[in-house]
Design a protein around this motif. Structure first.
Motif, PDB file in Angstrom:
ATOM      1  N   PHE A  37     -26.483  11.556 -62.808  1.00 12.11           N
ATOM      2  CA  PHE A  37     -27.407  11.131 -63.855  1.00 12.11           C
ATOM      3  C   PHE A  37     -26.751  11.245 -65.217  1.00 12.11           C
ATOM      4  CE2 PHE A  37     -27.987  15.667 -63.788  1.00 12.11           C
ATOM      5  CZ  PHE A  37     -28.399  16.054 -65.053  1.00 12.11           C
ATOM      6  N   THR A  38     -27.184  10.375 -66.131  1.00  9.91           N
ATOM      7  CA  THR A  38     -26.595  10.334 -67.463  1.00  9.91           C
ATOM      8  C   THR A  38     -27.582  10.796 -68.519  1.00  9.91           C
ATOM      9  OG1 THR A  38     -27.308   8.077 -68.036  1.00  9.91           O
ATOM     10  CG2 THR A  38     -25.297   8.288 -66.716  1.00  9.91           C
ATOM     11  N   GLY A  39     -27.053  11.061 -69.688  1.00  8.73           N
ATOM     12  CA  GLY A  39     -27.872  11.454 -70.825  1.00  8.73           C
ATOM     13  C   GLY A  39     -26.991  11.890 -71.972  1.00  8.73           C
ATOM     14  N   ARG A  40     -27.567  11.898 -73.163  1.00  9.30           N
ATOM     15  CA  ARG A  40     -26.802  12.297 -74.348  1.00  9.30           C
ATOM     16  C   ARG A  40     -26.886  13.790 -74.615  1.00  9.30           C
ATOM     17  NH1 ARG A  40     -29.402   8.754 -78.753  1.00  9.30           N
ATOM     18  NH2 ARG A  40     -31.211   9.241 -77.476  1.00  9.30           N
ATOM     19  N   SER A  41     -27.888  14.461 -74.060  1.00  9.49           N
ATOM     20  CA  SER A  41     -28.059  15.899 -74.290  1.00  9.49           C
ATOM     21  C   SER A  41     -27.236  16.680 -73.265  1.00  9.49           C
ATOM     22  CB  SER A  41     -29.537  16.276 -74.178  1.00  9.49           C
ATOM     23  OG  SER A  41     -29.694  17.672 -74.285  1.00  9.49           O
ATOM     24  N   THR A  60     -24.929  15.696 -60.106  1.00  8.39           N
ATOM     25  CA  THR A  60     -23.824  15.750 -61.063  1.00  8.39           C
ATOM     26  C   THR A  60     -24.231  15.073 -62.358  1.00  8.39           C
ATOM     27  OG1 THR A  60     -22.198  15.685 -59.267  1.00  8.39           O
ATOM     28  CG2 THR A  60     -21.407  15.128 -61.468  1.00  8.39           C
ATOM     29  N   PHE A  61     -23.997  15.740 -63.467  1.00 11.09           N
ATOM     30  CA  PHE A  61     -24.323  15.205 -64.776  1.00 11.09           C
ATOM     31  C   PHE A  61     -23.133  14.477 -65.378  1.00 11.09           C
ATOM     32  CE2 PHE A  61     -24.403  16.110 -69.493  1.00 11.09           C
ATOM     33  CZ  PHE A  61     -25.315  15.118 -69.805  1.00 11.09           C
ATOM     34  N   ALA A  62     -23.384  13.295 -65.930  1.00 14.57           N
ATOM     35  CA  ALA A  62     -22.356  12.525 -66.625  1.00 14.57           C
ATOM     36  C   ALA A  62     -22.809  12.320 -68.068  1.00 14.57           C
ATOM     37  CB  ALA A  62     -22.143  11.176 -65.942  1.00 14.57           C
ATOM     38  N   ALA A  63     -22.232  13.072 -68.984  1.00  8.39           N
ATOM     39  CA  ALA A  63     -22.604  12.933 -70.390  1.00  8.39           C
ATOM     40  C   ALA A  63     -22.204  11.549 -70.881  1.00  8.39           C
ATOM     41  CB  ALA A  63     -21.925  14.010 -71.224  1.00  8.39           C
ATOM     42  N   GLY A  64     -23.109  10.904 -71.597  1.00  7.85           N
ATOM     43  CA  GLY A  64     -22.791   9.583 -72.112  1.00  7.85           C
ATOM     44  C   GLY A  64     -24.030   8.846 -72.553  1.00  7.85           C
ATOM     45  N   SER A  65     -23.807   7.716 -73.204  1.00 10.38           N
ATOM     46  CA  SER A  65     -24.904   6.917 -73.744  1.00 10.38           C
ATOM     47  C   SER A  65     -24.968   5.564 -73.061  1.00 10.38           C
ATOM     48  CB  SER A  65     -24.700   6.708 -75.249  1.00 10.38           C
ATOM     49  OG  SER A  65     -25.623   5.764 -75.753  1.00 10.38           O
ATOM     50  N   ALA A  66     -26.184   5.093 -72.813  1.00 16.47           N
ATOM     51  CA  ALA A  66     -26.373   3.756 -72.253  1.00 16.47           C
ATOM     52  C   ALA A  66     -25.969   2.684 -73.245  1.00 16.47           C
ATOM     53  CB  ALA A  66     -27.820   3.571 -71.835  1.00 16.47           C
ATOM     54  N   ALA A  67     -25.751   3.053 -74.505  1.00 16.25           N
ATOM     55  CA  ALA A  67     -25.303   2.099 -75.510  1.00 16.25           C
ATOM     56  C   ALA A  67     -23.808   1.829 -75.427  1.00 16.25           C
ATOM     57  CB  ALA A  67     -25.648   2.604 -76.902  1.00 16.25           C
ATOM     58  N   SER A  68     -23.105   2.577 -74.589  1.00 24.08           N
ATOM     59  CA  SER A  68     -21.662   2.438 -74.452  1.00 24.08           C
ATOM     60  C   SER A  68     -21.314   1.851 -73.088  1.00 24.08           C
ATOM     61  CB  SER A  68     -20.971   3.799 -74.613  1.00 24.08           C
ATOM     62  OG  SER A  68     -19.636   3.749 -74.158  1.00 24.08           O
ATOM     63  N   ASP A  70     -18.410   1.587 -71.799  1.00 21.25           N
ATOM     64  CA  ASP A  70     -17.428   2.471 -71.160  1.00 21.25           C
ATOM     65  C   ASP A  70     -18.109   3.666 -70.502  1.00 21.25           C
ATOM     66  OD1 ASP A  70     -15.327   0.854 -71.902  1.00 21.25           O
ATOM     67  OD2 ASP A  70     -14.810   2.022 -73.694  1.00 21.25           O
ATOM     68  N   ASP A  71     -19.120   4.238 -71.173  1.00 17.04           N
ATOM     69  CA  ASP A  71     -19.834   5.384 -70.601  1.00 17.04           C
ATOM     70  C   ASP A  71     -20.587   4.983 -69.336  1.00 17.04           C
ATOM     71  OD1 ASP A  71     -18.916   6.926 -72.670  1.00 17.04           O
ATOM     72  OD2 ASP A  71     -20.862   7.177 -73.663  1.00 17.04           O
ATOM     73  N   VAL A  72     -21.221   3.822 -69.355  1.00 22.23           N
ATOM     74  CA  VAL A  72     -21.981   3.375 -68.185  1.00 22.23           C
ATOM     75  C   VAL A  72     -21.038   3.111 -67.017  1.00 22.23           C
ATOM     76  CG1 VAL A  72     -23.488   1.571 -67.270  1.00 22.23           C
ATOM     77  CG2 VAL A  72     -23.845   2.431 -69.594  1.00 22.23           C
ATOM     78  N   ARG A  73     -19.936   2.429 -67.292  1.00 18.40           N
ATOM     79  CA  ARG A  73     -18.964   2.150 -66.226  1.00 18.40           C
ATOM     80  C   ARG A  73     -18.398   3.449 -65.658  1.00 18.40           C
ATOM     81  NH1 ARG A  73     -15.285  -1.916 -68.361  1.00 18.40           N
ATOM     82  NH2 ARG A  73     -14.687  -0.200 -69.747  1.00 18.40           N
ATOM     83  N   ALA A  74     -18.131   4.419 -66.536  1.00 19.24           N
ATOM     84  CA  ALA A  74     -17.592   5.704 -66.080  1.00 19.24           C
ATOM     85  C   ALA A  74     -18.587   6.436 -65.191  1.00 19.24           C
ATOM     86  CB  ALA A  74     -17.227   6.569 -67.285  1.00 19.24           C
ATOM     87  N   ALA A  75     -19.877   6.333 -65.488  1.00 19.73           N
ATOM     88  CA  ALA A  75     -20.897   6.993 -64.662  1.00 19.73           C
ATOM     89  C   ALA A  75     -20.961   6.366 -63.283  1.00 19.73           C
ATOM     90  CB  ALA A  75     -22.262   6.907 -65.354  1.00 19.73           C
ATOM     91  N   VAL A  76     -20.857   5.035 -63.217  1.00 19.88           N
ATOM     92  CA  VAL A  76     -20.813   4.353 -61.909  1.00 19.88           C
ATOM     93  C   VAL A  76     -19.598   4.833 -61.118  1.00 19.88           C
ATOM     94  CG1 VAL A  76     -20.495   2.128 -60.760  1.00 19.88           C
ATOM     95  CG2 VAL A  76     -22.079   2.324 -62.693  1.00 19.88           C
ATOM     96  N   ASP A  77     -18.457   4.861 -61.776  1.00 23.11           N
ATOM     97  CA  ASP A  77     -17.226   5.294 -61.105  1.00 23.11           C
ATOM     98  C   ASP A  77     -17.323   6.744 -60.640  1.00 23.11           C
ATOM     99  OD1 ASP A  77     -16.137   2.797 -61.558  1.00 23.11           O
ATOM    100  OD2 ASP A  77     -14.959   3.414 -63.311  1.00 23.11           O
ATOM    101  N   LEU A  78     -17.970   7.590 -61.449  1.00 24.45           N
ATOM    102  CA  LEU A  78     -18.123   8.997 -61.086  1.00 24.45           C
ATOM    103  C   LEU A  78     -18.975   9.144 -59.829  1.00 24.45           C
ATOM    104  CD1 LEU A  78     -17.671  12.001 -61.781  1.00 24.45           C
ATOM    105  CD2 LEU A  78     -19.767  11.885 -63.164  1.00 24.45           C
ATOM    106  N   ALA A  79     -20.038   8.368 -59.725  1.00 27.38           N
ATOM    107  CA  ALA A  79     -20.902   8.441 -58.539  1.00 27.38           C
ATOM    108  C   ALA A  79     -20.109   8.099 -57.281  1.00 27.38           C
ATOM    109  CB  ALA A  79     -22.088   7.499 -58.691  1.00 27.38           C
ATOM    110  N   VAL A  80     -19.299   7.057 -57.369  1.00 30.00           N
ATOM    111  CA  VAL A  80     -18.534   6.616 -56.193  1.00 30.00           C
ATOM    112  C   VAL A  80     -17.432   7.612 -55.859  1.00 30.00           C
ATOM    113  CG1 VAL A  80     -17.056   4.788 -55.267  1.00 30.00           C
ATOM    114  CG2 VAL A  80     -19.068   4.194 -56.632  1.00 30.00           C
ATOM    115  N   SER A  81     -16.741   8.100 -56.880  1.00 30.39           N
ATOM    116  CA  SER A  81     -15.640   9.030 -56.610  1.00 30.39           C
ATOM    117  C   SER A  81     -16.141  10.389 -56.139  1.00 30.39           C
ATOM    118  CB  SER A  81     -14.772   9.203 -57.872  1.00 30.39           C
ATOM    119  OG  SER A  81     -15.517   9.802 -58.930  1.00 30.39           O
ATOM    120  N   THR A  82     -17.318  10.795 -56.588  1.00 29.93           N
ATOM    121  CA  THR A  82     -17.853  12.112 -56.217  1.00 29.93           C
ATOM    122  C   THR A  82     -18.518  12.096 -54.852  1.00 29.93           C
ATOM    123  OG1 THR A  82     -18.246  12.633 -58.549  1.00 29.93           O
ATOM    124  CG2 THR A  82     -19.402  13.984 -56.919  1.00 29.93           C
TER     125      THR A  82
END
Length: 275
Positions: A37-41, A60-68, A70-82
């Motif tokens: 899951f993502t979030g800025r906090s 697993t927490f993925a710090a990041g903003s839906a406005a980015s 790169d952050d959204v793509r990284a969260a997708v990649d994190l889910a698959v790699s984890t």
């Protein structure tokens, strides 16, 4: 012990650190899904992750903003790699810090281009990016579910909030488009139309305690209580589970009947008065 309805699922949930988003994270994990899951906090995200891991859940927490992007793509990649795959996306992130009473998402002639752009970027673009980068993984998994969180104000507008309502209306259209384009791959795309929901936050608690403010709100709801975050999460679990395997392209209202009627005088009573 009941069977976990999301056992074997891997879910990405955006905007998951508070309110309805946090409820999604906790419910999906409890139902057996592995969750990123993502979030800025960062503090809230780490707290939720640690509490879940203490219960033996895969979160697993993925710090990041839906406005980015790169952050959204990284969260997708994190889910698959984890967790090895991705089967489910819940697009919940929205710029709620900019919309609502006293905030800069006011009326069309008054809202700035910068505010409009940021709200649409977080809500609509964030949803687009999450779907864009998740879809190849959903196809690789043999199909899956995309659940976009929309709002009653996307179909029945309220005063102000043009940026927020525009983004949600576009999300409704994007939801249907994904259903049409990717159904052949076993991908189901649906949106939940959220009505007035008591999320339990500080501001919401103050609002609910003000009965003068809440009286007209209660009149728009056909059931004798307010909606809760758990109601929205229940709908999302259903749509993500195999129970919803033949549902796609749907805008599902979970609003206590708010969008099922027009707020007008009772014409039958008015006619009776004329007798």
């Amino acid at each position: 012990m009941s069977t976990q309805r999301l056992s074997g699922k891997v879910a990405l949930i955006t905007g998951g650190t508070r309110g309805i988003g946090r409820e999604f994270v906790e419910r999906f994990a409890r139902e057996g899904a592995s969750v990123v899951f993502t979030g800025r906090s960062v503090d809230a995200g780490k707290e939720i992750e640690e509490e879940a891991k203490a219960r033996g859940e895969n979160v697993t927490f993925a710090a990041g903003s839906a406005a980015s992007e790169d952050d959204v793509r990284a969260a997708v990649d994190l889910a698959v790699s984890t967790y090895g795959s991705l089967t489910t996306v819940v697009n919940n992130a929205a710029a709620t810090h900019l919309t609502g009473p006293g905030r800069p998402d006011t009326k069309v002639a008054d809202v700035s281009t910068e505010v409009f752009d940021e709200i649409v970027r977080i809500g609509l673009y964030g949803t687009f990016w999450a779907a864009k980068y998740a879809i190849p993984h959903l196809i690789a998994a043999g199909g899956g579910a995309i659940i976009n969180i929309s709002a009653a104000s996307s179909v029945l507008s309220i005063t102000g909030r043009p940026s927020y309502q525009s983004s949600k209306g576009a999300i409704n259209s994007l939801t249907r488009q994904i259903a049409v384009d990717y159904g052949q791959y076993g991908i189901r795309s649906n949106a939940i139309i959220v009505g007035f929901t008591n999320t339990g936050g500080v501001e919401m608690t103050k609002m609910v305690a003000n009965e003068a403010l809440m009286a007209p709100v209660r009149k728009t709801i056909m059931l004798p209580r307010l909606g809760l975050s758990s109601d929205i999460a229940s709908g999302a679990v259903f749509l993500a589970s195999d129970e919803g395997s033949f549902i796609t392209g749907v805008l599902l209202p979970i609003d206590g009947g708010l969008t099922c009627h027009l707020e007008m005088p009772d014409t039958a009573s008015a006619a009776a008065l004329g007798d």
